[in-house]
Each structure stands twice: as C-alpha cells, then as structure tokens.
Design a protein around this motif. Structure first.
Motif, PDB file in Angstrom:
ATOM      1  N   LYS A 182       0.704  -1.292   0.048  1.00  0.00           N
ATOM      2  CA  LYS A 182       0.161   0.137  -0.019  1.00  0.00           C
ATOM      3  C   LYS A 182       0.832   1.325   0.024  1.00  0.00           C
ATOM      4  O   LYS A 182       0.390   2.503  -0.567  1.00  0.00           O
ATOM      5  CB  LYS A 182      -0.958   0.133   1.161  1.00  0.00           C
ATOM      6  N   THR A 184       4.526   1.770  -0.433  1.00  0.00           N
ATOM      7  CA  THR A 184       5.970   1.684  -1.042  1.00  0.00           C
ATOM      8  C   THR A 184       5.980   1.911  -2.361  1.00  0.00           C
ATOM      9  O   THR A 184       4.925   1.201  -3.033  1.00  0.00           O
ATOM     10  CB  THR A 184       6.861   0.641  -0.443  1.00  0.00           C
ATOM     11  N   VAL A 185       6.911   2.756  -2.973  1.00  0.00           N
ATOM     12  CA  VAL A 185       6.941   2.551  -4.445  1.00  0.00           C
ATOM     13  C   VAL A 185       6.953   1.085  -4.954  1.00  0.00           C
ATOM     14  O   VAL A 185       6.526   0.936  -5.988  1.00  0.00           O
ATOM     15  CB  VAL A 185       8.459   3.316  -4.576  1.00  0.00           C
ATOM     16  N   ARG A 188       3.580  -0.044  -5.277  1.00  0.00           N
ATOM     17  CA  ARG A 188       2.843   0.386  -6.511  1.00  0.00           C
ATOM     18  C   ARG A 188       3.519   0.050  -7.863  1.00  0.00           C
ATOM     19  O   ARG A 188       2.633  -0.294  -8.612  1.00  0.00           O
ATOM     20  CB  ARG A 188       3.078   1.846  -6.335  1.00  0.00           C
ATOM     21  N   TYR A 191       1.708  -3.363  -8.625  1.00  0.00           N
ATOM     22  CA  TYR A 191       0.353  -3.442  -9.443  1.00  0.00           C
ATOM     23  C   TYR A 191       0.536  -2.752 -10.746  1.00  0.00           C
ATOM     24  O   TYR A 191      -0.180  -3.224 -11.846  1.00  0.00           O
ATOM     25  CB  TYR A 191      -0.533  -2.341  -8.586  1.00  0.00           C
ATOM     26  N   ALA A 192       1.464  -1.747 -10.983  1.00  0.00           N
ATOM     27  CA  ALA A 192       1.654  -1.162 -12.103  1.00  0.00           C
ATOM     28  C   ALA A 192       2.018  -2.258 -13.236  1.00  0.00           C
ATOM     29  O   ALA A 192       1.409  -2.250 -14.372  1.00  0.00           O
ATOM     30  CB  ALA A 192       2.477  -0.076 -12.157  1.00  0.00           C
ATOM     31  N   GLY A 195      -0.847  -4.387 -14.312  1.00  0.00           N
ATOM     32  CA  GLY A 195      -1.981  -3.690 -15.098  1.00  0.00           C
ATOM     33  C   GLY A 195      -1.511  -3.582 -16.277  1.00  0.00           C
ATOM     34  O   GLY A 195      -2.288  -3.391 -17.343  1.00  0.00           O
ATOM     35  N   ASN A 196      -0.308  -3.056 -16.476  1.00  0.00           N
ATOM     36  CA  ASN A 196      -0.050  -2.707 -18.007  1.00  0.00           C
ATOM     37  C   ASN A 196       1.678  -2.630 -18.129  1.00  0.00           C
ATOM     38  O   ASN A 196       2.266  -1.643 -17.496  1.00  0.00           O
ATOM     39  CB  ASN A 196      -0.489  -1.404 -18.373  1.00  0.00           C
ATOM     40  N   SER A 200       4.150   0.410 -17.913  1.00  0.00           N
ATOM     41  CA  SER A 200       5.102   0.515 -16.772  1.00  0.00           C
ATOM     42  C   SER A 200       6.773   0.694 -17.321  1.00  0.00           C
ATOM     43  O   SER A 200       7.478   1.678 -16.725  1.00  0.00           O
ATOM     44  CB  SER A 200       5.204  -0.763 -15.846  1.00  0.00           C
ATOM     45  N   GLY A 262      -2.478  -7.073 -11.611  1.00  0.00           N
ATOM     46  CA  GLY A 262      -2.912  -5.482 -11.669  1.00  0.00           C
ATOM     47  C   GLY A 262      -4.054  -5.195 -10.483  1.00  0.00           C
ATOM     48  O   GLY A 262      -4.103  -3.921 -10.191  1.00  0.00           O
ATOM     49  N   ARG A 263      -4.881  -6.258 -10.128  1.00  0.00           N
ATOM     50  CA  ARG A 263      -5.892  -5.969  -9.262  1.00  0.00           C
ATOM     51  C   ARG A 263      -5.845  -7.027  -8.022  1.00  0.00           C
ATOM     52  O   ARG A 263      -5.896  -8.267  -8.429  1.00  0.00           O
ATOM     53  CB  ARG A 263      -7.372  -6.129  -9.941  1.00  0.00           C
TER      54      ARG A 263
ATOM     55  N   LEU B 344      -1.311   4.536 -20.161  1.00  0.00           N
ATOM     56  CA  LEU B 344      -1.979   4.305 -18.806  1.00  0.00           C
ATOM     57  C   LEU B 344      -2.035   2.867 -18.328  1.00  0.00           C
ATOM     58  O   LEU B 344      -1.890   1.931 -19.120  1.00  0.00           O
ATOM     59  CB  LEU B 344      -3.546   4.795 -19.218  1.00  0.00           C
ATOM     60  N   VAL B 345      -2.118   2.996 -17.120  1.00  0.00           N
ATOM     61  CA  VAL B 345      -2.448   1.758 -16.591  1.00  0.00           C
ATOM     62  C   VAL B 345      -3.856   1.623 -16.230  1.00  0.00           C
ATOM     63  O   VAL B 345      -4.332   2.323 -15.383  1.00  0.00           O
ATOM     64  CB  VAL B 345      -1.597   1.361 -15.172  1.00  0.00           C
ATOM     65  N   SER B 347      -6.371  -0.285 -15.064  1.00  0.00           N
ATOM     66  CA  SER B 347      -6.891  -0.758 -13.845  1.00  0.00           C
ATOM     67  C   SER B 347      -6.479   0.213 -12.561  1.00  0.00           C
ATOM     68  O   SER B 347      -7.019   0.112 -11.498  1.00  0.00           O
ATOM     69  CB  SER B 347      -6.288  -2.103 -13.385  1.00  0.00           C
ATOM     70  N   MET B 348      -5.673   1.074 -12.917  1.00  0.00           N
ATOM     71  CA  MET B 348      -5.337   2.023 -11.720  1.00  0.00           C
ATOM     72  C   MET B 348      -6.166   3.363 -11.843  1.00  0.00           C
ATOM     73  O   MET B 348      -6.754   3.806 -12.909  1.00  0.00           O
ATOM     74  CB  MET B 348      -3.788   2.370 -11.766  1.00  0.00           C
ATOM     75  N   LEU B 356       2.923   7.688 -11.555  1.00  0.00           N
ATOM     76  CA  LEU B 356       3.859   6.584 -11.931  1.00  0.00           C
ATOM     77  C   LEU B 356       5.205   6.835 -12.446  1.00  0.00           C
ATOM     78  O   LEU B 356       6.051   6.093 -11.734  1.00  0.00           O
ATOM     79  CB  LEU B 356       3.228   5.697 -13.122  1.00  0.00           C
ATOM     80  N   LEU B 359       7.177   8.565  -8.608  1.00  0.00           N
ATOM     81  CA  LEU B 359       6.866   8.276  -7.437  1.00  0.00           C
ATOM     82  C   LEU B 359       8.107   8.808  -6.370  1.00  0.00           C
ATOM     83  O   LEU B 359       7.768   9.159  -5.397  1.00  0.00           O
ATOM     84  CB  LEU B 359       6.567   6.805  -7.224  1.00  0.00           C
ATOM     85  N   SER B 363       7.854  10.544  -2.352  1.00  0.00           N
ATOM     86  CA  SER B 363       8.001   9.357  -1.307  1.00  0.00           C
ATOM     87  C   SER B 363       9.330  10.083  -0.432  1.00  0.00           C
ATOM     88  O   SER B 363      10.263  10.836  -0.899  1.00  0.00           O
ATOM     89  CB  SER B 363       8.432   8.122  -1.856  1.00  0.00           C
ATOM     90  N   THR B 366      11.551   4.969   0.349  1.00  0.00           N
ATOM     91  CA  THR B 366      10.769   4.521  -0.603  1.00  0.00           C
ATOM     92  C   THR B 366       9.397   4.254  -0.078  1.00  0.00           C
ATOM     93  O   THR B 366       8.578   3.540  -0.808  1.00  0.00           O
ATOM     94  CB  THR B 366      11.244   2.965  -0.763  1.00  0.00           C
ATOM     95  N   VAL B 367       9.239   5.071   0.942  1.00  0.00           N
ATOM     96  CA  VAL B 367       7.586   5.108   1.474  1.00  0.00           C
ATOM     97  C   VAL B 367       6.835   6.313   0.626  1.00  0.00           C
ATOM     98  O   VAL B 367       7.216   7.413   0.944  1.00  0.00           O
ATOM     99  CB  VAL B 367       7.404   5.209   2.816  1.00  0.00           C
ATOM    100  N   ILE B 368       5.736   5.950   0.134  1.00  0.00           N
ATOM    101  CA  ILE B 368       4.968   6.834  -0.520  1.00  0.00           C
ATOM    102  C   ILE B 368       4.450   7.821   0.577  1.00  0.00           C
ATOM    103  O   ILE B 368       3.556   7.391   1.325  1.00  0.00           O
ATOM    104  CB  ILE B 368       4.084   6.343  -1.372  1.00  0.00           C
TER     105      ILE B 368
END
Lengths: 313, 497
Positions: A182, A184-185, A188, A191-192, A195-196, A200, A262-263, B344-345, B347-348, B356, B359, B363, B366-368
């Motif tokens: 949730k 950290t880079v 993320r 997930y990216a 997703g694609n 990415s 991705g999800r 684009l992604v 699903s995001m 993207l 980031l 941050s 490395t914590v957003i």
C-alpha cells in the motif's frame, strides 16, 4: 458510477462474508469448532499456506504465477535441518535457510524477467528441479537429528502470551507486506506491472528488477514456511509442501485477486487462506474423510469464483 | 430526394441512472447515402448506435426500418434486419484464415453432415471481396493482413449477410493514407450499390470528402442535419461545440532559446542517419506518412528501441540512453501514440497514473507520502482541467481527452526538459484538443522543448515552430513555420525532391 462503487465494495466484502458463512455453518454443526483451543490450532495450521499465499499474491499481482513454492518449502526446510544436524547454530541456519529460499526465488525471477520465459513454464520446471534437489540432498529420507535446539523448536511449537508463535509470525509478516503493497514505491510498481507492463517500462519502472524482487520475496516466504513446518514436525520431509502451491493459488483467488494481474489485495489472501484452513479443520472435526474433503474444497473454490463472476458482470 | 429511407429514428431518449444521455434525438439513413454522425466524445453517438443495433433499450422514441416499426432486443435481430457494424476494434480472429473469419458461426456445410464445404466458402469469399474491388487471398491468415485489409474483410462479411446499412465507427483511425483512399473507394462502391452508411468520425476533412449529409449531436441533444456542399466548415464546428471556438490553434509567441537536444546520425533497422536539433521552448513538428519511422525514431531517442549507431546530446552533453529510465533521468518525457496500450495503467486510478513516473518525488525513502501524492495529483487535475469525479476514479472510465491529459500530465512530475508527444490529439474531441494545445504553449513558455509527431497536417502547421518531414526512415525535408504548407509537407513526405 454509484452502482460500480457498490460492486467494488461487494467485491471486497465477498470473501469476508464467505468466511463468516462457513464459520457459522461449522460452528452449528460442530460445537468444538469455536473453542479457543481449536481456533488457535486452526490458525497454526493456516500459517504455512498463508505464508505461501502472501508471496503468491505479489507474484499474481504482477501477472505471473509461481508453481515452485511447495518445492522451495521442502528444499529450504531440508537445508536448514541439514545445517543444524551438522552443528551450525540454529539462528544462523534459519537465516541461511530463508536466504536459500530467496536465491531459489531469484533464480525463478531471472529466468522469467531476463530469459522472457512464461512464469507458468519457468516455475513448472523449477518446481521439479527443486523437488529433485531436495530428494538428492536428503537421499529421499526425512532429515532429523537436530531436535535438541530449544530455540529452533520455538519457531514451530512455541507460544507467546498463549498465542502460537507461527501465528504471530504470520500476522507480523502480513502487516509488513500490507504496508509494502500500500505504501511503498515497490508495491505501487507491482500493481503497475500487472496492470500494464508496457506502460510501466515506458514510465521508467525497472520491471525486471521488480519481478526478480517479487519472486525472491516469494521464495524467502516459502522457505520460512518450510522452516516453521520443519520445526513443528521435528523433521524435514523431502515430500513436504507437495501440491501446496495449488492451495496457495486457491487462497489468492478466493481472496479476490485477479489472475490477470494488476488488481487484488493481500487482506483478501489472508481471508482466502483462512477459508481453506477453516474448511480443512471443520471437515476434520466433522469426521469427513480426506477424500471427500478434497471435493468440498474444490466445490467451494468453484462457487466463489462463479459468485465473483456474477458480481462483476 | 427520392431515395428510400432505410432507417428512421425519431425522438429517441435514453437515461442511465437518472442521467439523460440522449434527449429526443432524430436520425435517418437513406439508401445510397453516406451519413456522418458527428459529435464530441460523450455526445451520445455510440449510445444512439447501440440503441439502433439493440444493445441498449430506448426509453422513448421510435425506430423504423423501411417504414416498419421495430424494437430490437439484441444485435442478432438487428443483423437479421440488415444492419451491420464495423467496430473500431475489429472482430477478427488472427489465427484463422480470411475465409474462416468470413463464415465464423455460419459455416456452410454439406447438408447437415457437419463437414465444411470449404470450396463453396472460398468461392463466396472471393465474390464478396470482389464486390468491394479488393484482392485478398481467402486462405491468407487474417492476422497477417494489414489493418486496412482486415477492415475490408469485415466489410465483405457485412455484405455477405446482406447488410443494407453499415455503421462504421472511426473507420480510418488505424489506417495509413493509402488504405484510407482505398476505404473511400469501397465506400463509394457500396453507396452505388444502394447501401446506406453511417460514418462516425472526428476527422472533419474526411466527412467533407466522403459523406453526403451530416447530423450533429451535442451533449445528448440533436443539433441538426446538414447537406455536405451546402454547409461551411465553421458552421459545423460551432454546431459541434455549441460556441464559436475561435481559432483552434492558440497564438504561439515564444522566445526560442539555445539548442536543447541534438541528434546525430541516429541509425537502426528502420531508420538511418537521422540528424536534427530542438531548441529550448521550441515545438518541432514531425510529419510523414504512417510507417515512415517517425514513432520508431522517438522510441529510440527514449531508449525503448535499440540503435545501431548515432549520438544524442542534451544541453551540449552526450547522453547515454539505453533504457527508458535513462531518458527519464535525462529529462525526457514520452507521451506514446497508443495511450491505452502504452500510456496508462487502465486498472489504476487517476492518482496512481499521474504519479507513476515520479513516485520517488512524492516518497520519503521508498515510502509514498499520501499527502505529497495528493497535493501533486490535485494540482495536476486543476492545472489540466481533468474532468473526473476525483483522484480515485479509474482512468478506464474517463473520456479520451481526459485520459490524454493524464498521460501528458504524468510527465510534468519529472520536470521534463524535452517532451515527446506522439499523436497528442488522436481520438480527442475538439474542446480537449484546444486545451492540449494551450498546455503545449504554456510548457514551451517555461522553456520545455516539445517534439510533436502528428498525422494531422493542420495541427502540424498550426502548432510547430519548425517541421521535420520523415520519408521512409530518412529525413525528407525540414521546413520553417513561415515557408511550410500542406503541399510542401506532402511533397517531402512522399519523397519528392
């Protein structure tokens, strides 16, 4: 728009409601089910699958799959047991065991990321290789002769404030992984990529590095599961963790994470692992034969996926 | 007009969850007519066509096919009534042959045996393709055909089910200029055969070239129908946007600075010996036919394609660009041609897409940081006027124009020195187009250098300070803003000396 967000809430609540339903049914059918003793036993049993499934969640989120976790569990467990049997300090042996799992995972990651081999094929191959290595290393016999270490016994059999230590380990790891995904880079990026992947790469994400990281993490978690199992049983069996990868994948899917990547979310995986654990435990209590248990488990997975389909359509 | 009315839609209204998307819309299609359906994204064009083909149910209104009232429940019923749709995303199965695609689901068999009558199907495939005047081998694998050829197969398929009305949704979006010419010939041929065609497109020139009439929708309202030849371009535009748009291209008044990017002798398998410069605050337009290698050159510049030789200098210093991350670190942003596949992604959320590539900037270690991320995203949403229900909305559900704003905006987080825009306004409605041009102007005023690939010549001419024309992987010419016109660009793009 409003309907969609309701659907999304249902998507997230679905696994929890499913778990509750199963718990209610089992507690009616078997009075022992809800006893604290039984619940703690059940949680302890869930630990192994949960740790495998946590790693699997990361892998599946990137759009991959890891079939080798069961074999990694066995090889890392055997190596740790072997090291201790030859006199290495238990704590060092555990650390080296986890490291060995990470290396096995990294090997998967490199083949998949750099070698561009489909994750299914790559880990199908390493599943066999790691299992073979375990059999060679153990000569096909369980590794024992390390059971005099109390420190090591604690990992699988100890209690802290009345809670089994494996369960504490599971929850600590769960919260760490939750934060990673949730906050950290790296999370993320996971997930990216799922997703694609193309977008990415073009956004400057080091996709190969993230993938290798994800498989290494999964390997390390599988090794940890192997070590806990070894400690609990007092021996490392070369057949440990056989087909556990399927339970792990089932837990991830039951939790609502998309196999397309991705999800998804790791809380769902925890619930998914609990569903599997509760079913195993409850059916045992009810005296259902293990043959029938398999059918019930499969049916529950099918039902969950079909319900999920209808919600999203 | 004495042509038969094939389809008449009268007073069509439709609401989704209390949101009225069509309000008493009228539309008719005559035999031997190419009727353009024009409207910005979200104006209701696709909803109207989905009602026509039975995908959606109308709330109010009537539909007549050749005078008979109809109420289609699904696409099968509308197909049987002779209405076919050629979607923007073609329904071709790539591993099957042309013939197999043509007869998918309605294969011709020997009686009821279940054995395929291949000979008959090949012969019919040839016939239908012949009617369009195109030659495609019925046994060719469909996936090996060009997009234009695949589209011809779909049109032939429509003929084979005796379609009298063919709806074409953005049919030229993925075609090369030559294929577009070919498509127009086929449309003309179909028209002569009595087919009525609904032509949905954003490209105004095409509508003037190929259509007989045009109907305009705006925000779900029917604005009017005009006969091409009797209507002025400006009148259509104001019908479309509901206001005088003024000039589409904002005034460019920018002081161009020192050389920012210099490319020397860039060579790969698809282009060779590419030399050019871009200065600070300058917009370099890159024109050329599709397939000339424009996108490939930019991909190489961004480290997404291997080069054989050549050098890239940024601010006079040699830049080593092997991967996209190297380019990003050198201050290059790349808005790709295909925003759904590469930009684009889907699903995001809006938020996750915006941050993207940068980031690290929002941050700590490395914590957003949620706070920093929200500030950045809210700033971008405001700055780009993104129409969204909030930063957590999935980008999938945004309109093309708003998606494009996000793809451009996500690069501003890296404070780019150079921004490459590949077809920045494709599939974007006129209003959003103008906003994107204004954003380009603001960026160049701040000293950002922009390289803009575009296939729309008015856009190249309207926005570029200098124009580079690519012809078959080489530089075919370089033109200044003052000397450039459409003829000169086309001359250079087609290899004229």
């Amino acid at each position: 728009m409003r309907g969609q967000s309701l659907g999304q809430i249902m998507q997230k609540l679905g696994p929890v409601l499913g778990l509750l339903a199963i718990v209610i049914v089992l507690s009616i059918m078997s009075p022992q089910f809800l006893s604290l003793d039984n619940l703690l036993t059940m949680l302890r049993q869930v630990t192994i699958i949960a740790l495998l499934a946590f790693g699997m969640t990361f892998v599946i989120l990137t759009g991959g799959i890891d079939l080798s976790v069961g074999s990694t569990l066995a090889l890392a467990g055997a190596l740790t047991a072997g090291m201790m049997a030859s006199g290495i300090d238990p704590i060092l042996a555990v650390l080296l065991g986890v490291l060995a799992g990470a290396v096995m995972g990294a090997f998967n990651g490199v083949i998949i990321a750099k070698g561009k081999v489909a994750p299914f094929i790559a880990t199908l191959a390493t599943m066999t290789i790691f299992r073979g290595l375990t059999l060679v290393y153990t000569d096909g016999r369980p590794v024992t002769g390390f059971t005099d270490s109390q420190t090591f016994d604690l990992i699988g059999r100890g209690y802290l404030f009345g809670i089994p230590i494996p369960v504490i380990i599971m929850f600590v790891i769960f919260f760490i992984l939750l934060l990673i995904l949730k906050k950290t880079v790296f999370g993320r990026h996971v997930y990216a990529i799922g997703g694609n992947e193309e977008a990415s790469i073009l956004s400057g994400i080091k996709v190969n590095r993230v993938k290798i990281g994800v498989y290494s993490l999964t390997g390390a978690l599988a090794a940890l599961a192997g070590i806990i199992l070894t400690s609990r049983l007092g021996s490392a069996s070369p057949n440990a963790g056989f087909t556990y990868e399927l339970d792990a994948i089932a837990a991830v899917v039951l939790g609502g994470t998309s196999l397309a990547g991705g999800r998804g979310w790791i809380f769902g995986t925890l619930i998914g692992a609990l569903i599997i654990g509760v079913l195993n435990n409850g059916l045992n209590l009810l005296g259902v034969s293990s043959n029938y248990q398999q059918i019930v488990k499969g049916a529950v997975i099918l039902l969950a996926v079909i319900l999920d389909r209808q919600k999203s359509s | 007009m004495s042509q038969q009315t094939l389809i008449e839609m009268k007073g069509i209204s439709k609401s989704f969850v209390g949101n009225k998307v069509l309000n008493e819309v009228n539309f008719e299609i005559l035999a031997s007519e190419v009727h353009a359906l024009l409207g910005e994204n979200g104006a209701g064009k696709s909803t109207l066509m989905k009602i026509l083909t039975g995908i959606y149910e109308r709330d109010e209104g009537e539909v007549f096919v050749k005078g008979e009232p109809v109420h289609f429940q699904n696409t099968k019923e509308s197909e049987e009534a002779g209405i076919a749709v050629i979607h923007q995303e073609l329904n071709i199965i790539p591993y099957l042959t042309v013939m197999e695609n043509m007869f998918l689901g309605r294969e011709i068999k020997f009686g009821k045996t279940g054995f395929l009558n291949t000979k008959k199907m090949i012969q019919l495939t040839k016939e239908y393709l012949g009617q369009l005047g195109v030659e495609i081998d019925p046994l060719a694998t469909a996936g090996n055909l060009s997009v234009g050829q695949q589209q011809m197969v779909e049109i032939a398929k429509a003929l084979s089910v005796n379609a009298e009305v063919i709806v074409m949704d953005e049919p030229t979006a993925a075609l090369t200029d030559r294929e577009i010419e070919r498509l127009f010939e086929v449309i003309e041929r179909l028209r002569e055969q009595g087919v009525g065609i609904v032509y949905i497109s954003h490209r105004m020139e095409e509508i003037f070239k190929v259509c007989n009439r045009v109907s305009v929708l705006r925000d779900g309202e029917y604005i009017g129908t005009r006969v091409i030849g009797e209507v002025e371009y400006d009148e259509l535009i104001s019908m479309l946007v509901g206001r005088e748009l003024g000039t589409l291209f904002p005034e460019r008044d920018v002081d161009v600075g020192d050389v920012r990017l210099k490319v020397e002798g860039l060579t790969s398998d698809v282009f060779r010996d590419i030399n050019f410069e871009v200065k600070q605050g300058e917009i370099l337009g890159v024109a050329g036919l599709m397939g000339a290698g424009r996108s490939e050159i930019m991909q190489a510049l961004f480290g997404y394609r291997e080069i054989e030789s050549g050098n890239i200098f940024i601010d006079g210093k040699k830049a080593k660009i092997k991967k996209p991350i190297d380019a990003i670190k050198s201050g290059i942003g790349f808005v790709t041609e295909d925003r759904k596949e590469e930009g684009l992604v889907l699903s995001m959320s809006v938020r996750e897409n915006f941050t993207l590539p940068n980031l690290d900037d929002v941050s700590k270690q490395t914590v957003i940081s949620s706070q920093k991320e929200h500030e950045f995203v809210d700033d971008m949403i405001g700055r780009f006027n993104v129409k969204t229900s909030g930063r957590e909305q999935e980008v999938k559900s945004l309109s093309g124009g708003n998606q494009q704003k996000i793809v451009i905006g996500k690069w501003l987080g890296i404070n780019p020195k150079i921004l490459i825009l590949d077809e920045p306004t494709r599939g974007v409605d006129v209003g959003a187009k103008k906003e994107i041009y204004q954003i380009m102007n603001e960026l160049t005023a701040q000293g950002v250098s922009i390289i803009m690939i575009s296939s729309e010549l008015p856009e190249v001419l309207g926005m570029s300070d200098r124009i580079l024309v690519i012809h078959e992987g080489q530089i075919g010419g370089e033109l200044n803003r003052d000397e450039a016109d459409q003829e000169k660009i086309m001359y250079a793009a087609t290899g004229g000396e």
